[in-house]
Design a protein around this motif. Structure first.
Motif, PDB file in Angstrom:
ATOM      1  N   PHE A  61       0.840  -1.203   0.000  1.00 54.37           N
ATOM      2  CA  PHE A  61       0.000   0.000   0.000  1.00 54.37           C
ATOM      3  C   PHE A  61       0.876   1.254   0.000  1.00 54.37           C
ATOM      4  CE2 PHE A  61      -4.056   1.835   2.203  1.00 54.37           C
ATOM      5  CZ  PHE A  61      -4.177   2.741   1.170  1.00 54.37           C
ATOM      6  N   HIS A  62       1.586   1.498  -1.112  1.00 57.48           N
ATOM      7  CA  HIS A  62       2.441   2.673  -1.227  1.00 57.48           C
ATOM      8  C   HIS A  62       2.885   2.815  -2.674  1.00 57.48           C
ATOM      9  CE1 HIS A  62       4.824  -0.865   0.018  1.00 57.48           C
ATOM     10  NE2 HIS A  62       5.569  -0.514  -1.019  1.00 57.48           N
ATOM     11  N   SER A  63       3.323   3.994  -3.032  1.00 54.94           N
ATOM     12  CA  SER A  63       3.858   4.237  -4.362  1.00 54.94           C
ATOM     13  C   SER A  63       5.036   3.297  -4.617  1.00 54.94           C
ATOM     14  CB  SER A  63       4.342   5.683  -4.486  1.00 54.94           C
ATOM     15  OG  SER A  63       3.346   6.587  -4.077  1.00 54.94           O
ATOM     16  N   GLY A  64       5.099   2.777  -5.836  1.00 55.15           N
ATOM     17  CA  GLY A  64       6.193   1.874  -6.165  1.00 55.15           C
ATOM     18  C   GLY A  64       5.914   0.425  -5.873  1.00 55.15           C
TER      19      GLY A  64
ATOM     20  N   MET B  12      -8.155   8.882  -5.906  1.00 53.70           N
ATOM     21  CA  MET B  12      -7.130   9.305  -4.941  1.00 53.70           C
ATOM     22  C   MET B  12      -5.734   9.128  -5.533  1.00 53.70           C
ATOM     23  SD  MET B  12      -8.476   7.572  -1.409  1.00 53.70           S
ATOM     24  CE  MET B  12     -10.205   7.605  -0.926  1.00 53.70           C
ATOM     25  N   VAL B  13      -5.517   8.000  -6.199  1.00 53.02           N
ATOM     26  CA  VAL B  13      -4.211   7.741  -6.809  1.00 53.02           C
ATOM     27  C   VAL B  13      -3.924   8.757  -7.903  1.00 53.02           C
ATOM     28  CG1 VAL B  13      -2.873   6.090  -8.172  1.00 53.02           C
ATOM     29  CG2 VAL B  13      -4.246   5.289  -6.231  1.00 53.02           C
ATOM     30  N   LYS B  14      -4.909   9.052  -8.731  1.00 58.36           N
ATOM     31  CA  LYS B  14      -4.719  10.041  -9.794  1.00 58.36           C
ATOM     32  C   LYS B  14      -4.394  11.419  -9.215  1.00 58.36           C
ATOM     33  CE  LYS B  14      -7.626   7.776 -13.278  1.00 58.36           C
ATOM     34  NZ  LYS B  14      -8.869   7.855 -14.072  1.00 58.36           N
ATOM     35  N   THR B  15      -4.994  11.740  -8.091  1.00 57.93           N
ATOM     36  CA  THR B  15      -4.710  13.029  -7.457  1.00 57.93           C
ATOM     37  C   THR B  15      -3.289  13.063  -6.915  1.00 57.93           C
ATOM     38  OG1 THR B  15      -7.047  13.175  -6.838  1.00 57.93           O
ATOM     39  CG2 THR B  15      -5.547  14.709  -5.773  1.00 57.93           C
ATOM     40  N   LEU B  16      -2.837  11.948  -6.335  1.00 59.88           N
ATOM     41  CA  LEU B  16      -1.446  11.885  -5.884  1.00 59.88           C
ATOM     42  C   LEU B  16      -0.490  12.073  -7.056  1.00 59.88           C
ATOM     43  CD1 LEU B  16       0.897  11.352  -3.965  1.00 59.88           C
ATOM     44  CD2 LEU B  16       0.447   8.889  -4.204  1.00 59.88           C
ATOM     45  N   VAL B  17      -0.761  11.379  -8.143  1.00 59.40           N
ATOM     46  CA  VAL B  17       0.087  11.514  -9.336  1.00 59.40           C
ATOM     47  C   VAL B  17       0.090  12.962  -9.819  1.00 59.40           C
ATOM     48  CG1 VAL B  17       0.325  10.852 -11.762  1.00 59.40           C
ATOM     49  CG2 VAL B  17      -0.169   9.106 -10.030  1.00 59.40           C
ATOM     50  N   LYS B  18      -1.058  13.615  -9.793  1.00 59.49           N
ATOM     51  CA  LYS B  18      -1.129  15.023 -10.189  1.00 59.49           C
ATOM     52  C   LYS B  18      -0.255  15.886  -9.287  1.00 59.49           C
ATOM     53  CE  LYS B  18      -4.467  18.753 -11.001  1.00 59.49           C
ATOM     54  NZ  LYS B  18      -5.907  19.149 -10.969  1.00 59.49           N
TER      55      LYS B  18
ATOM     56  N   SER C 276       8.666   6.636  -8.962  1.00 60.28           N
ATOM     57  CA  SER C 276       7.283   6.351  -8.575  1.00 60.28           C
ATOM     58  C   SER C 276       6.311   6.697  -9.694  1.00 60.28           C
ATOM     59  CB  SER C 276       6.927   7.124  -7.303  1.00 60.28           C
ATOM     60  OG  SER C 276       7.715   6.692  -6.210  1.00 60.28           O
ATOM     61  N   LEU C 277       6.544   7.826 -10.361  1.00 61.15           N
ATOM     62  CA  LEU C 277       5.688   8.200 -11.486  1.00 61.15           C
ATOM     63  C   LEU C 277       5.766   7.163 -12.593  1.00 61.15           C
ATOM     64  CD1 LEU C 277       6.283  12.057 -11.647  1.00 61.15           C
ATOM     65  CD2 LEU C 277       4.107  10.909 -11.180  1.00 61.15           C
ATOM     66  N   ALA C 278       6.971   6.656 -12.862  1.00 65.01           N
ATOM     67  CA  ALA C 278       7.129   5.609 -13.880  1.00 65.01           C
ATOM     68  C   ALA C 278       6.374   4.348 -13.476  1.00 65.01           C
ATOM     69  CB  ALA C 278       8.607   5.311 -14.094  1.00 65.01           C
TER      70      ALA C 278
END
Length: 275
Positions: free
Chosen positions: A44-47, A252-258, A219-221
């Motif tokens: 439960f985290h980026s990456g 929520m994930v899309k907002t984090l990426v933004k 993380s973005l990749a």
């Protein structure tokens, strides 16, 4: 107030029962269950799992290390550590539903002898001073308002020479974050600070930083690659965190990426040592 809001955010009704049904539906109801199969659900985290592997590699863990996973969630990182390195791992989390589910998944992966999860507050952990060789946190600190107290508690729990490993979201501009994000639906339950403030607080608590890296681009990749995999792997979709966090989790994930793309937030990985 912030603890109550955080607990509400991470509470999932009958999570263990629903997990049993889900694993049966995707053909993963036979034990022992491979740890890697659960990665879309319990990292439960980026990456995801790759970020866990990278942080564990940086630590150079050995079987004799006793590890505390603070904010252990469904237990993915701690089970990976136990399965890969043979460490004994304690996991703590505020959410009773997460703790129950994490213990269930540890039984299903035949790791319950090495990994145990209990409900506890990260600011008041029920272990003696110097109990651990490693304290592990991934995407946890953003939910903790009193960051100084958090780092002081981590310092207390580590033996001399012990290491504090973190992989967290930090503020990286004067612009406010967009919400909702995976750890909070609104700003009043979200407490990221800057990388500079993080380093200062760790130093003030007595830690010596031994490694520090920006993992934002990586993380973005990973987020981009994950979107591609969702298109053709039905099990990834079924086992995704939407199952746990609700139908608005993809937003929520899309907002984090933004936030990451706009430079409002960044992701850092660091290890700090107790002298």
């Amino acid at each position: 107030m912030s603890i109550a809001q955080t607990l509400k955010h991470y509470t999932c009704h009958d999570l263990t029962g629903r997990l049993k049904d889900l694993l049966r539906d995707v053909g993963l109801d036979r034990a022992p269950l491979p740890v890697a199969k659960l990665a879309p659900l319990d990292q439960f985290h980026s990456g995801g799992l790759s970020a866990t592997i990278e942080l564990a590699n940086e630590l150079r863990l050995v079987a004799e290390d006793r590890v505390l996973d603070i904010g252990s969630g469904l237990g993915g990182p701690s089970r990976y550590i136990a399965a890969t390195y043979g460490c004994a791992v304690e996991g703590i989390d505020l959410s009773p539903s997460f703790v129950e589910a994490a213990n269930f998944l540890s039984e299903r992966t035949a790791l319950s002898q090495r990994v145990r999860y209990t409900c506890a507050d990260a600011l008041s952990v029920p272990f003696d001073p110097g109990s651990f060789d490693v304290i592990w946190t991934q995407h946890v600190a953003m939910n903790i308002a009193d960051r100084a107290a958090f780092y002081s508690e981590a310092f207390r729990l580590l033996r001399p020479g012990g290491r504090f490993a973190m992989f967290d979201v930090v503020e990286s501009s004067n612009e406010p974050l967009h919400y909702p994000v995976p750890w909070a639906r609104e700003s009043r339950s979200s407490f990221p600070i800057t990388a500079e403030a993080t380093r200062e607080l760790l130093g003030n608590r007595g830690f010596q930083i031994t490694s520090w890296s920006d993992r934002t681009e990586a993380s973005l990749a990973w987020f981009a690659e994950r979107e591609k995999s969702r298109a053709y792997d039905s099990n990834v979709q079924a086992l995704g965190l939407r199952f746990v966090m609700g139908p608005d989790f993809p937003h929520m994930v899309k907002t984090l990426v933004k936030n990451l793309r706009e430079g409002r937030a960044a992701i850092v990985q660091a290890i700090a040592q107790k002298p």
